[in-house]
Design a protein around this motif. Structure first.
Motif, PDB file in Angstrom:
ATOM      1  N   MET A   1       0.848  -1.185   0.000  1.00 36.98           N
ATOM      2  CA  MET A   1       0.000   0.000   0.000  1.00 36.98           C
ATOM      3  C   MET A   1       0.889   1.242   0.000  1.00 36.98           C
ATOM      4  SD  MET A   1      -3.269   1.341   0.801  1.00 36.98           S
ATOM      5  CE  MET A   1      -4.453   0.599   1.649  1.00 36.98           C
ATOM      6  N   LEU A   2       0.552   2.193  -0.867  1.00 33.56           N
ATOM      7  CA  LEU A   2       1.294   3.444  -0.966  1.00 33.56           C
ATOM      8  C   LEU A   2       0.892   4.384   0.155  1.00 33.56           C
ATOM      9  CD1 LEU A   2       1.028   4.302  -4.775  1.00 33.56           C
ATOM     10  CD2 LEU A   2       3.027   3.445  -3.562  1.00 33.56           C
ATOM     11  N   PRO A   3       1.862   5.118   0.711  1.00 37.99           N
ATOM     12  CA  PRO A   3       1.499   6.163   1.669  1.00 37.99           C
ATOM     13  C   PRO A   3       0.619   7.201   0.965  1.00 37.99           C
ATOM     14  CG  PRO A   3       3.893   5.812   1.630  1.00 37.99           C
ATOM     15  CD  PRO A   3       3.299   5.005   0.527  1.00 37.99           C
ATOM     16  N   ALA A   4      -0.296   7.791   1.681  1.00 35.19           N
ATOM     17  CA  ALA A   4      -1.242   8.746   1.095  1.00 35.19           C
ATOM     18  C   ALA A   4      -0.529   9.917   0.418  1.00 35.19           C
ATOM     19  CB  ALA A   4      -2.199   9.260   2.166  1.00 35.19           C
ATOM     20  N   SER A   5       0.586  10.370   0.974  1.00 36.57           N
ATOM     21  CA  SER A   5       1.295  11.518   0.396  1.00 36.57           C
ATOM     22  C   SER A   5       1.992  11.169  -0.919  1.00 36.57           C
ATOM     23  CB  SER A   5       2.320  12.058   1.391  1.00 36.57           C
ATOM     24  OG  SER A   5       3.322  11.086   1.636  1.00 36.57           O
ATOM     25  N   LEU A   6       2.222   9.876  -1.170  1.00 37.39           N
ATOM     26  CA  LEU A   6       2.937   9.477  -2.378  1.00 37.39           C
ATOM     27  C   LEU A   6       2.040   9.553  -3.613  1.00 37.39           C
ATOM     28  CD1 LEU A   6       5.716   8.667  -3.250  1.00 37.39           C
ATOM     29  CD2 LEU A   6       5.135   6.283  -2.795  1.00 37.39           C
ATOM     30  N   THR A   7       0.755   9.354  -3.451  1.00 36.99           N
ATOM     31  CA  THR A   7      -0.157   9.367  -4.602  1.00 36.99           C
ATOM     32  C   THR A   7      -0.151  10.710  -5.340  1.00 36.99           C
ATOM     33  OG1 THR A   7      -1.516   7.662  -3.565  1.00 36.99           O
ATOM     34  CG2 THR A   7      -2.533   8.944  -5.350  1.00 36.99           C
ATOM     35  N   LEU A  57      16.045  10.333 -13.901  1.00 39.54           N
ATOM     36  CA  LEU A  57      15.542  11.281 -12.899  1.00 39.54           C
ATOM     37  C   LEU A  57      14.087  10.963 -12.559  1.00 39.54           C
ATOM     38  CD1 LEU A  57      15.619  13.909 -11.182  1.00 39.54           C
ATOM     39  CD2 LEU A  57      14.928  15.126 -13.271  1.00 39.54           C
ATOM     40  N   LEU A  58      13.263  10.804 -13.575  1.00 35.81           N
ATOM     41  CA  LEU A  58      11.839  10.533 -13.325  1.00 35.81           C
ATOM     42  C   LEU A  58      11.638   9.173 -12.669  1.00 35.81           C
ATOM     43  CD1 LEU A  58      10.244  12.025 -16.568  1.00 35.81           C
ATOM     44  CD2 LEU A  58      10.514  13.091 -14.316  1.00 35.81           C
ATOM     45  N   VAL A  59      12.397   8.173 -13.100  1.00 32.03           N
ATOM     46  CA  VAL A  59      12.295   6.847 -12.485  1.00 32.03           C
ATOM     47  C   VAL A  59      12.725   6.920 -11.021  1.00 32.03           C
ATOM     48  CG1 VAL A  59      13.236   4.492 -12.505  1.00 32.03           C
ATOM     49  CG2 VAL A  59      12.536   5.585 -14.655  1.00 32.03           C
ATOM     50  N   GLY A  60      13.831   7.611 -10.749  1.00 32.57           N
ATOM     51  CA  GLY A  60      14.300   7.760  -9.367  1.00 32.57           C
ATOM     52  C   GLY A  60      13.298   8.487  -8.490  1.00 32.57           C
ATOM     53  N   CYS A  61      12.608   9.476  -9.077  1.00 30.24           N
ATOM     54  CA  CYS A  61      11.577  10.214  -8.326  1.00 30.24           C
ATOM     55  C   CYS A  61      10.436   9.297  -7.893  1.00 30.24           C
ATOM     56  CB  CYS A  61      11.021  11.362  -9.171  1.00 30.24           C
ATOM     57  SG  CYS A  61      12.120  12.782  -9.298  1.00 30.24           S
ATOM     58  N   VAL A  62      10.184   8.259  -8.667  1.00 26.58           N
ATOM     59  CA  VAL A  62       9.118   7.307  -8.327  1.00 26.58           C
ATOM     60  C   VAL A  62       9.639   6.228  -7.381  1.00 26.58           C
ATOM     61  CG1 VAL A  62       7.620   5.494  -9.278  1.00 26.58           C
ATOM     62  CG2 VAL A  62       7.823   7.702 -10.458  1.00 26.58           C
ATOM     63  N   VAL A  63      10.790   5.656  -7.719  1.00 25.24           N
ATOM     64  CA  VAL A  63      11.284   4.483  -6.994  1.00 25.24           C
ATOM     65  C   VAL A  63      11.814   4.828  -5.598  1.00 25.24           C
ATOM     66  CG1 VAL A  63      13.039   2.660  -7.014  1.00 25.24           C
ATOM     67  CG2 VAL A  63      11.751   3.188  -9.094  1.00 25.24           C
ATOM     68  N   GLU A  64      12.623   5.873  -5.485  1.00 25.22           N
ATOM     69  CA  GLU A  64      13.255   6.146  -4.192  1.00 25.22           C
ATOM     70  C   GLU A  64      12.265   6.420  -3.062  1.00 25.22           C
ATOM     71  OE1 GLU A  64      16.501   9.016  -1.958  1.00 25.22           O
ATOM     72  OE2 GLU A  64      16.323   9.158  -4.125  1.00 25.22           O
ATOM     73  N   PRO A  65      11.285   7.311  -3.236  1.00 22.41           N
ATOM     74  CA  PRO A  65      10.351   7.544  -2.119  1.00 22.41           C
ATOM     75  C   PRO A  65       9.574   6.286  -1.726  1.00 22.41           C
ATOM     76  CG  PRO A  65      10.134   9.272  -3.755  1.00 22.41           C
ATOM     77  CD  PRO A  65      11.019   8.208  -4.349  1.00 22.41           C
ATOM     78  N   TRP A  66       9.223   5.477  -2.711  1.00 20.49           N
ATOM     79  CA  TRP A  66       8.468   4.254  -2.439  1.00 20.49           C
ATOM     80  C   TRP A  66       9.360   3.192  -1.795  1.00 20.49           C
ATOM     81  CZ3 TRP A  66       9.158  -0.537  -4.996  1.00 20.49           C
ATOM     82  CH2 TRP A  66       8.229  -1.511  -4.610  1.00 20.49           C
ATOM     83  N   ALA A  67      10.509   2.892  -2.422  1.00 21.89           N
ATOM     84  CA  ALA A  67      11.369   1.801  -1.943  1.00 21.89           C
ATOM     85  C   ALA A  67      12.060   2.142  -0.625  1.00 21.89           C
ATOM     86  CB  ALA A  67      12.417   1.458  -3.005  1.00 21.89           C
ATOM     87  N   ALA A  68      12.450   3.397  -0.451  1.00 19.02           N
ATOM     88  CA  ALA A  68      13.170   3.785   0.765  1.00 19.02           C
ATOM     89  C   ALA A  68      12.239   4.350   1.834  1.00 19.02           C
ATOM     90  CB  ALA A  68      14.257   4.807   0.417  1.00 19.02           C
ATOM     91  N   GLY A  69      10.947   4.419   1.529  1.00 17.27           N
ATOM     92  CA  GLY A  69       9.990   4.931   2.509  1.00 17.27           C
ATOM     93  C   GLY A  69      10.213   6.390   2.861  1.00 17.27           C
ATOM     94  N   ARG A  70      10.614   7.187   1.891  1.00 15.56           N
ATOM     95  CA  ARG A  70      10.864   8.603   2.148  1.00 15.56           C
ATOM     96  C   ARG A  70       9.547   9.315   2.463  1.00 15.56           C
ATOM     97  NH1 ARG A  70      15.909   7.493   2.418  1.00 15.56           N
ATOM     98  NH2 ARG A  70      17.191   7.620   0.554  1.00 15.56           N
ATOM     99  N   PRO A  71       9.513  10.025   3.567  1.00 15.17           N
ATOM    100  CA  PRO A  71       8.277  10.728   3.930  1.00 15.17           C
ATOM    101  C   PRO A  71       8.178  12.071   3.203  1.00 15.17           C
ATOM    102  CG  PRO A  71       9.917  11.115   5.603  1.00 15.17           C
ATOM    103  CD  PRO A  71      10.541  10.148   4.603  1.00 15.17           C
ATOM    104  N   PHE A  72       6.972  12.585   3.134  1.00 13.78           N
ATOM    105  CA  PHE A  72       6.770  13.949   2.659  1.00 13.78           C
ATOM    106  C   PHE A  72       7.025  14.863   3.852  1.00 13.78           C
ATOM    107  CE2 PHE A  72       4.071  17.716   2.152  1.00 13.78           C
ATOM    108  CZ  PHE A  72       4.554  18.187   0.947  1.00 13.78           C
ATOM    109  N   VAL A  73       8.020  15.732   3.742  1.00 16.80           N
ATOM    110  CA  VAL A  73       8.343  16.695   4.788  1.00 16.80           C
ATOM    111  C   VAL A  73       7.804  18.037   4.304  1.00 16.80           C
ATOM    112  CG1 VAL A  73      10.206  17.810   6.080  1.00 16.80           C
ATOM    113  CG2 VAL A  73      10.416  15.397   5.409  1.00 16.80           C
TER     114      VAL A  73
END
Length: 189
Positions: A1-7, A57-73
């Motif tokens: 499940m994706l975090p709500a901020s990631l959508t 760049l665009l792929v990293g923008c999608v993969v890193e926040p999801w795979a590494a669990g980066r939060p929206f600050v």
């Protein structure tokens, strides 16, 4: 499940990807216009690396926040979004002032004067300011700092090559005369 901020962030990246596709359509049309007027392409060798880097760049923008669990600050995210949107505005200001001469490739039509209006009256290569700003800001909207760092380092190396190529092409283009059989190309608005 994706975090709500990631959508919403994934929607933003999707919109940027769609914008890039629109740029490629514009670039293809503009390349045909330039080549039909005797335009000469420079720097073909670095172009695939540039496409790969911008795609990464665009792929990293999608993969890193999801795979590494980066939060929206919020403080960082909203500031980075403002910079990314300003970069888009600068990019399209550049495109508008170069008109048919704008391209993702380096193509110079002999005999046409340099564009010195809009952002080009302030900077020699304003589009690259937009690229650098966006490359840092877009990943940081959702904390993808590794993507921002990696893109920035690789992009700076690529820009050294790209700007050198453009400078050589513009110098060469000023010396070349338009072919006699080519209709007048006019100047960019």
């Amino acid at each position: 499940m994706l975090p709500a901020s990631l959508t919403p962030y994934l929607l933003l990246i999707g919109l940027v990807a769609a914008e890039r596709l629109a740029e490629l359509v514009t670039a293809r049309r503009n390349a045909a216009w330039s080549l039909a007027r005797g335009g000469r392409e420079y720097g073909r060798g670095h172009y695939p690396a540039m496409v790969a880097l911008h795609t990464a760049l665009l792929v990293g923008c999608v993969v890193e926040p999801w795979a590494a669990g980066r939060p929206f600050v919020p403080l960082l995210g909203w500031a980075a979004l403002a910079v990314a949107l300003a970069a888009q505005g600068l990019r399209w200001w550049c495109i508008a002032h170069l008109g048919r001469r704008w391209n993702t490739r380096v193509i110079v039509v002999p005999g046409l004067p340099l564009v010195e209006s809009g952002p080009y009256r302030l900077l020699r290569h304003p589009n690259y300011v937009a690229v650098v700003a966006e490359g840092v800001a877009l990943p940081l909207v959702h904390g993808a700092w590794l993507t921002a760092l990696g893109f920035t380092v690789l992009n700076l190396a690529l820009l050294r090559v790209r700007i050198g190529c453009e400078e050589a092409a513009l110098t060469d283009g000023v010396r070349l005369r338009p072919p006699a059989s080519v209709p007048s190309a006019g100047t960019a608005s």
